[in-house]
Design a protein around this motif. Structure first.
Motif, PDB file in Angstrom:
ATOM      1  N   VAL A  27       0.870  -1.216   0.070  1.00  0.00           N
ATOM      2  CA  VAL A  27      -0.072   0.089  -0.136  1.00  0.00           C
ATOM      3  C   VAL A  27       0.858   1.241  -0.034  1.00  0.00           C
ATOM      4  O   VAL A  27       0.665   2.261  -0.699  1.00  0.00           O
ATOM      5  CB  VAL A  27      -0.891  -0.020   1.287  1.00  0.00           C
ATOM      6  CG1 VAL A  27      -1.849   1.503   1.387  1.00  0.00           C
ATOM      7  CG2 VAL A  27      -2.116  -1.293   1.344  1.00  0.00           C
ATOM      8  N   TYR A  47      -3.602   9.949   2.444  1.00  0.00           N
ATOM      9  CA  TYR A  47      -4.278   8.882   3.467  1.00  0.00           C
ATOM     10  C   TYR A  47      -3.927   7.383   3.292  1.00  0.00           C
ATOM     11  O   TYR A  47      -3.691   6.856   4.233  1.00  0.00           O
ATOM     12  CB  TYR A  47      -5.856   9.229   2.944  1.00  0.00           C
ATOM     13  CG  TYR A  47      -6.609   8.457   3.817  1.00  0.00           C
ATOM     14  CD1 TYR A  47      -7.232   8.655   4.912  1.00  0.00           C
ATOM     15  CD2 TYR A  47      -7.552   7.296   3.190  1.00  0.00           C
ATOM     16  CE1 TYR A  47      -8.116   7.854   5.683  1.00  0.00           C
ATOM     17  CE2 TYR A  47      -8.632   6.644   3.576  1.00  0.00           C
ATOM     18  CZ  TYR A  47      -8.720   6.786   4.881  1.00  0.00           C
ATOM     19  OH  TYR A  47      -9.797   6.144   5.585  1.00  0.00           O
ATOM     20  N   PRO A  48      -3.596   6.995   2.023  1.00  0.00           N
ATOM     21  CA  PRO A  48      -3.344   5.671   1.950  1.00  0.00           C
ATOM     22  C   PRO A  48      -1.797   5.384   2.300  1.00  0.00           C
ATOM     23  O   PRO A  48      -1.532   4.278   3.028  1.00  0.00           O
ATOM     24  CB  PRO A  48      -3.114   5.420   0.158  1.00  0.00           C
ATOM     25  CG  PRO A  48      -3.450   6.700  -0.339  1.00  0.00           C
ATOM     26  CD  PRO A  48      -4.137   7.637   0.859  1.00  0.00           C
ATOM     27  N   LEU A  51      -2.566   4.741   5.803  1.00  0.00           N
ATOM     28  CA  LEU A  51      -2.988   3.446   6.064  1.00  0.00           C
ATOM     29  C   LEU A  51      -2.030   2.345   5.981  1.00  0.00           C
ATOM     30  O   LEU A  51      -1.693   1.352   6.826  1.00  0.00           O
ATOM     31  CB  LEU A  51      -4.153   3.246   5.351  1.00  0.00           C
ATOM     32  CG  LEU A  51      -5.449   4.099   5.447  1.00  0.00           C
ATOM     33  CD1 LEU A  51      -6.535   3.969   4.407  1.00  0.00           C
ATOM     34  CD2 LEU A  51      -6.063   3.856   6.708  1.00  0.00           C
ATOM     35  N   MET A  55      -0.789  -0.440   8.862  1.00  0.00           N
ATOM     36  CA  MET A  55      -0.846  -1.761   8.473  1.00  0.00           C
ATOM     37  C   MET A  55       0.675  -2.656   8.922  1.00  0.00           C
ATOM     38  O   MET A  55       0.666  -3.676   9.484  1.00  0.00           O
ATOM     39  CB  MET A  55      -1.166  -2.140   7.186  1.00  0.00           C
ATOM     40  CG  MET A  55      -2.564  -1.909   6.813  1.00  0.00           C
ATOM     41  SD  MET A  55      -2.893  -1.858   4.966  1.00  0.00           S
ATOM     42  CE  MET A  55      -2.838  -3.254   4.344  1.00  0.00           C
TER      43      MET A  55
ATOM     44  N   LEU B 175      -7.456  -2.359   6.820  1.00  0.00           N
ATOM     45  CA  LEU B 175      -7.450  -3.126   5.616  1.00  0.00           C
ATOM     46  C   LEU B 175      -8.645  -2.782   4.829  1.00  0.00           C
ATOM     47  O   LEU B 175      -8.564  -2.284   3.687  1.00  0.00           O
ATOM     48  CB  LEU B 175      -7.462  -4.585   5.810  1.00  0.00           C
ATOM     49  CG  LEU B 175      -7.261  -5.335   4.400  1.00  0.00           C
ATOM     50  CD1 LEU B 175      -5.824  -5.001   3.528  1.00  0.00           C
ATOM     51  CD2 LEU B 175      -7.156  -6.740   4.667  1.00  0.00           C
ATOM     52  N   LEU B 177     -10.328  -0.009   5.402  1.00  0.00           N
ATOM     53  CA  LEU B 177     -10.203   1.289   5.103  1.00  0.00           C
ATOM     54  C   LEU B 177      -9.501   1.570   3.696  1.00  0.00           C
ATOM     55  O   LEU B 177      -9.822   2.315   2.872  1.00  0.00           O
ATOM     56  CB  LEU B 177      -9.257   2.233   6.217  1.00  0.00           C
ATOM     57  CG  LEU B 177     -10.120   2.303   7.315  1.00  0.00           C
ATOM     58  CD1 LEU B 177      -9.078   3.185   8.477  1.00  0.00           C
ATOM     59  CD2 LEU B 177     -11.492   3.283   7.259  1.00  0.00           C
ATOM     60  N   PHE B 178      -8.569   0.722   3.573  1.00  0.00           N
ATOM     61  CA  PHE B 178      -7.616   0.804   2.264  1.00  0.00           C
ATOM     62  C   PHE B 178      -8.559   0.567   1.154  1.00  0.00           C
ATOM     63  O   PHE B 178      -8.465   1.079   0.082  1.00  0.00           O
ATOM     64  CB  PHE B 178      -6.369   0.146   2.434  1.00  0.00           C
ATOM     65  CG  PHE B 178      -5.864  -0.333   1.150  1.00  0.00           C
ATOM     66  CD1 PHE B 178      -5.221   0.843   0.473  1.00  0.00           C
ATOM     67  CD2 PHE B 178      -5.847  -1.488   0.464  1.00  0.00           C
ATOM     68  CE1 PHE B 178      -4.637   0.543  -0.690  1.00  0.00           C
ATOM     69  CE2 PHE B 178      -5.075  -1.761  -0.904  1.00  0.00           C
ATOM     70  CZ  PHE B 178      -4.699  -0.707  -1.632  1.00  0.00           C
ATOM     71  N   ILE B 181     -10.719   3.014  -0.417  1.00  0.00           N
ATOM     72  CA  ILE B 181     -10.400   4.008  -1.282  1.00  0.00           C
ATOM     73  C   ILE B 181     -10.077   3.859  -2.486  1.00  0.00           C
ATOM     74  O   ILE B 181      -9.830   4.726  -3.323  1.00  0.00           O
ATOM     75  CB  ILE B 181      -9.369   4.874  -0.394  1.00  0.00           C
ATOM     76  CG1 ILE B 181      -7.916   3.981  -0.332  1.00  0.00           C
ATOM     77  CG2 ILE B 181      -9.831   5.365   0.992  1.00  0.00           C
ATOM     78  CD1 ILE B 181      -6.800   4.827  -0.239  1.00  0.00           C
TER      79      ILE B 181
END
Lengths: 167, 501, 323
Positions: A27, A47-48, A51, A55, B175, B177-178, B181
């Motif tokens: 990601v 944002y990613p 995230l 993770m 996960l 949330l990812f 998007i």
């Protein structure tokens, strides 16, 4: 104590941690393609990136817990998960047949029509059952398409091609 | 008593034969399509839209509304019986409902669900009838910062859902949330993680994700097994809950209704968030958390009452602000406007017969649903008598068609397959799938509101604290987080002590 | 009893089977149901228009017109499918300003060519957009708005229904003509943006769905963007009346794949014009402040061409990209 440390090194936790970290990194790498921006005008990458980082952190958390006594892990909930894992391990055949049957349905639906797609799905997915019965297969091959056509096409009026070129 | 006068006026509208007939038609149709996982009320409503041009406006709206909340009733059936959640809210129902069905308590689960749905629905109706204008103005108070903090609270609350440990649940939330998007970014217009596939430009379909993670992975895990069919009796007795069930269900139904009605008022957040939060709350409050995930009735009744209350409360922003919470509501608003009725703060005053007629029809419709549902329970539980080897190919077909019918895109069928595989892998590794669903549906809203709040404040992070509503939600979120960490620490210390001795 | 119902049913089924096998010639079109592809999900304006038209159009043509939603990627998926469909008159597209005006300039690798791959049949609607302000901006006329834009442009936070939407592009257009730059706050579609305007989160918004809120008084309409005043808001002046040289309307139209038989296209245009003339149809669409247009296929083709050009410039100016 001996038992516990053996369980602590159970591969499941290590695989989980590995999966979590790898996914997180993927990601993050993906997010590098997008602009990060500033707080006032945040870019699509911010944002990613956050995230993905989370993770990875959570994955490291699971790994750490697997290393240093996983006391909090050995709750009854975990046992339920253990059972589920063991159960799942015995299902090689369904593991192949079920996804394959869905894929066939998807591949056949538009080019061949609803009924051929249903038949393919029924036939292939039936192979996952513990026993094989030709009677059951025939019944399903008639029953399932009939039911589907009655509910979705006749009842709900969804626009399906039943058999391409014929109906 | 103005309210009674209003209700009497509504009754004079809703109790005519034609209104009753359209109400019945609506709730019945809604229930039927709701039972089919994935299909949902949208196609039914869209299909009936042209018909509504030719019938009087009040009847038309009564019918369309009936489909909407009738669908909420039906949605739980497939997830209880077959672990097939057609909506995110139904994914929560499956958490306790499906284990109950496997223990031969399907009848009880469906019965309690029907009752809880009824109570929640009525609670929502009372809210609509009594406080619609007040609540609408409350919903307007919610700007980007408030939404963000509420969503954060919901997510942190949801990490408590499902088996497994806190870390794993949290990972699943992230996960989700990812995955949520994937698609076009609202703020910049950029496509993210779409792998160059045009079908992913609008993101993954939530129904495909939910049905894959729950339904398909369940079939993959069990298709090969000899599953003994349960021999149960189907009399009234088999679906009557025990005294203990009732004792546990009563307070949870009340809490769920209140929570659901509150969430439903906020456009967009709606039923799904309500049921997740209601479930998480029950898990936090219970003295016996070990029963959860194995058929705890309060974990079933709370979310069920919550999502039905939310479905009714969702009419508040739609009718009084003209803000539809979801696509189904949007179609309904379209129907209203085609009949020349403008939704907005003045709707209640300008069209009292329509508004109060609708409120009374909600009451009637909910009663109809209850009466319709109870006799059907016997029929549904009989479904489980069918040998699994016959049932599961039919389930798979149902999944595929349900998923396809949403966008007529074969791509969604492959998505369901891939998420079946992922769900199976997660099951083996002990990750709970439910938190992923919540993360998935809330993610776009979370990011959007986060970025929007900072955009509006020109990058000033204090917006999240200066709004009292937002500040309260944030404080609550951190409270829950701190509590969770403290509890994890305590169990760890305890276990270590137990180790030493 | 059963036989009485079942036998005709079987007959019909067999009959329709035989029919669909034979390829229909142009003279006897239509012979089977016509699929009207709506490239958006159920519930939106485009879907609503499709479902409003399908029934009267069915009556006009003597065959069912089935609305099919093929949503995805801003309408490009459904449009792409129609561009590749058989040009036999049984697959039609309900296109709009996005699919045939904006998308070609926003998507690099669009799966269809909006001009070469389609035959325009008829322009169905024109949707005047309204410049609305909410409680956050203390202005009640366009003049006051213009003064504010000149003196304190940083106070104007404006909403849109997303990047590259007509709502966004029209505001950028207005900004360029008035020479100010506000802060663009994109929302996920019209209704959240409208709520934000009513709630005071943003100050201004240009959109076609605000008429109910304007009538209610929760949004003040300063101007409309169409060439003529909007039927739904006869008291609101047009931008050109106010001395701003800007016309921008959203629109919907019927398209067929490129190689459609001209006779079928003509028949469709006639049928559509009849349908659009029906008072019931007009009334329904005008209730949601959509104006019915109609006209010849040529007029529509010319219109689409000019739209594509203007919108291309706007997209460039607004610096919209998906990458």
């Amino acid at each position: 104590m001996k038992m516990r440390s053996l369980k602590a090194l159970a591969p499941v936790d290590w695989i989980s941690a590995l999966v979590m970290i790898v996914l997180g990194l993927a990601v993050v790498v993906g997010a590098l393609d997008y602009r990060l921006g500033t707080a006032g005008r945040m870019g699509p990458g911010f944002y990613p990136m956050l995230l993905g980082g989370l993770m990875v952190l959570l994955g490291m958390g699971v790994a750490l817990r697997a290393l240093f006594g996983k006391a909090a892990d050995s709750t009854s909930e975990d046992k339920a998960a253990d059972d589920a894992r063991e159960e799942a391990a015995n299902s090689r055949r369904s593991l192949i047949c079920v996804p394959l049957s869905i894929a066939l349905f998807g591949l056949l639906l538009q080019p061949a029509g609803l009924i051929p797609a249903c038949l393919a799905l029924v036939i292939v997915s039936t192979l996952a059952a513990p026993t094989f019965s030709i009677k059951r297969l025939v019944a399903l091959c008639i029953g399932v398409p009939l039911l589907v056509v009655l509910i979705f096409v006749v009842g709900l009026g969804l626009p399906f091609t039943l058999i391409r070129g014929v109906w | 008593m103005e309210l009674f006068a209003n209700l009497a006026q509504g009754a004079s509208v809703a109790l005519t034969w034609s209104a009753l007939m359209y109400c019945f038609l609506g709730v019945f149709l809604g229930m039927v399509v709701g039972v089919l996982p994935g299909v949902g009320p949208l196609p039914a409503i869209a299909m009936l839209l042209p018909i509504t041009f030719y019938i009087p406006q009040t009847e038309a709206i009564i019918m369309l509304a009936g489909i909407y909340y009738g669908g909420q009733y039906g949605g739980s059936t497939a997830s209880i019986l077959l672990n097939l959640p057609g909506t995110p809210a139904a994914a929560v129902t499956a958490l306790e409902g499906y284990p109950m069905a496997q223990q031969g308590r399907a009848g009880i689960a469906l019965f309690l669900t029907a009752i809880a749905s009824f109570v929640g629905g009525i609670f929502g109706v009372v809210l609509v009838g009594g406080f619609a204008p007040l609540l609408a103005s409350f919903a307007l108070e919610f700007g980007a910062a408030e939404y963000f903090s509420l969503l954060l609270l919901a997510l942190i609350g949801a990490a408590a859902i499902g088996g497994g440990t806190f870390l794993r649940s949290l990972f699943m939330v992230v996960l989700g949330l990812f995955l949520g998007i994937v698609g076009q970014d609202v703020n910049s217009g950029q496509f993210r993680y779409t792998l160059g596939i045009p079908y992913m430009a609008d993101g993954l379909n939530i129904v495909s994700v939910a049905m894959g993670l729950f339904g398909v992975s369940e079939v993959m895990a069990t298709a090969h097994r000899h599953r003994s069919t349960q021999k149960e009796s189907f009399g009234l007795r088999s679906m009557l809950p025990s005294r203990d069930d009732i004792r546990r269900s009563l307070p949870s139904t009340g809490r769920g209704s209140a929570l659901g009605a509150g969430c439903g008022v906020l456009p967009g957040a709606g039923a799904a968030m309500a049921s997740f939060l209601a479930y998480a709350l029950e898990r936090r409050l219970t003295k016996t958390p070990e029963r959860f995930g194995k058929g705890a009735v309060e974990g079933l009744t709370a979310p069920e009452s919550a999502n039905n209350a939310a479905a009714q409360a969702a009419f508040i922003p739609s009718l009084t602000l003209g803000v539809p919470g979801d696509a189904v509501m949007a179609v309904m608003l379209g129907a209203l406007m085609i009949h020349g009725i403008d939704p907005g703060p003045g709707l209640i005053a300008d069209h009292p017969d329509l508004f109060w007629g609708l409120v009374v029809s909600f009451l009637i419709g909910n009663m109809m649903l209850l009466v319709l549902n109870i006799p059907l329970i016997g029929l549904w539980t009989r479904l489980l008598q069918i040998p699994y080897s016959v049932l599961y190919p039919a389930i798979l077909t149902l999944i595929c068609i349900g998923v396809y019918s949403i966008n007529s895109a074969t791509f969604d069928i492959f998505v369901v397959m891939i998420f079946g595989l992922i769900g199976y892998g997660l099951l083996r590794l002990g990750f709970p799938p439910a938190p992923l669903i919540l993360g998935f549906i809330l993610s776009p809203m979370l990011e959007e509101n986060f970025r929007r709040a900072l955009l509006l404040s020109r990058g000033d992070w204090s917006v999240f604290m200066t709004s009292p509503i937002s500040g309260a939600f944030l404080a609550l979120s951190f409270g829950i987080l701190a509590l969770a960490v403290a509890m994890a620490f305590r169990t760890a210390v305890k276990a270590r002590r137990a180790d030493r001795t | 009893m059963f036989k009485r119902i079942a036998l005709p049913l079987v007959g019909i089924l067999l009959g329709s089977l035989a029919f669909s096998g034979a390829q229909a010639g142009q003279g006897d079109w239509p012979q089977k149901p016509i699929h009207l592809i709506v490239p958006y999900s159920p519930g939106g304006n485009v879907d609503l228009i499709g479902r409003t038209l399908s029934e009267p159009l069915s009556k006009e043509l003597g065959q069912p017109v089935v609305v099919e939603n093929r949503a995805g990627a801003g309408g490009t998926i459904g449009s792409g499918e129609v561009s590749r469909a058989n040009a036999d008159g049984y697959t039609l597209l309900l296109g709009d300003i996005a699919t045939h005006g904006i998308n070609p300039h926003v998507y690099d690798d669009l799966a269809y060519d909006p001009v070469a791959d389609f035959t325009p049949i008829v322009q169905i609607t024109s949707v005047p957009l309204v410049l609305g302000v909410g409680p956050r901006l203390d202005v009640s006329t366009f003049e006051e708005f213009r003064e504010l834009a000149e003196s304190r442009p940083e106070d104007i936070d404006y909403a849109s229904a997303g990047i590259g939407t007509p709502q966004h592009l029209s505001f950028e257009y207005l900004e360029s003509l008035l020479g100010f730059e506000g802060l663009h706050i994109p929302y996920q579609g019209s209704s959240p943006a409208r709520t934000a305007l009513i709630g005071g989160e943003v100050g201004a918004f240009i959109d076609g769905t605000m008429v109910p809120a304007v009538r209610e008084g929760s949004i003040k309409a300063l101007a409309v963007t169409s060439a003529e005043r909007a039927q739904a808001l006869p008291d609101v002046p047009t931008l050109s009346e106010l001395g701003v040289d800007m016309v921008f309307t959203s629109w919907h139209g019927l398209f067929a794949p490129a190689d459609i038989d001209p006779a079928i296209a003509e028949r469709l245009n006639e049928a559509m014009n009849k349908v659009l003339d029906e008072p019931a149809v007009r009334q329904r669409l005008e209730a949601v402040s959509i104006e019915v247009i109609g006209g010849t296929a040529d007029e529509f083709a010319t219109f689409v061409d000019t739209q594509s050009e203007t919108l291309g410039e706007l997209v460039e100016m607004a610096d919209v990209s998906t990458h």
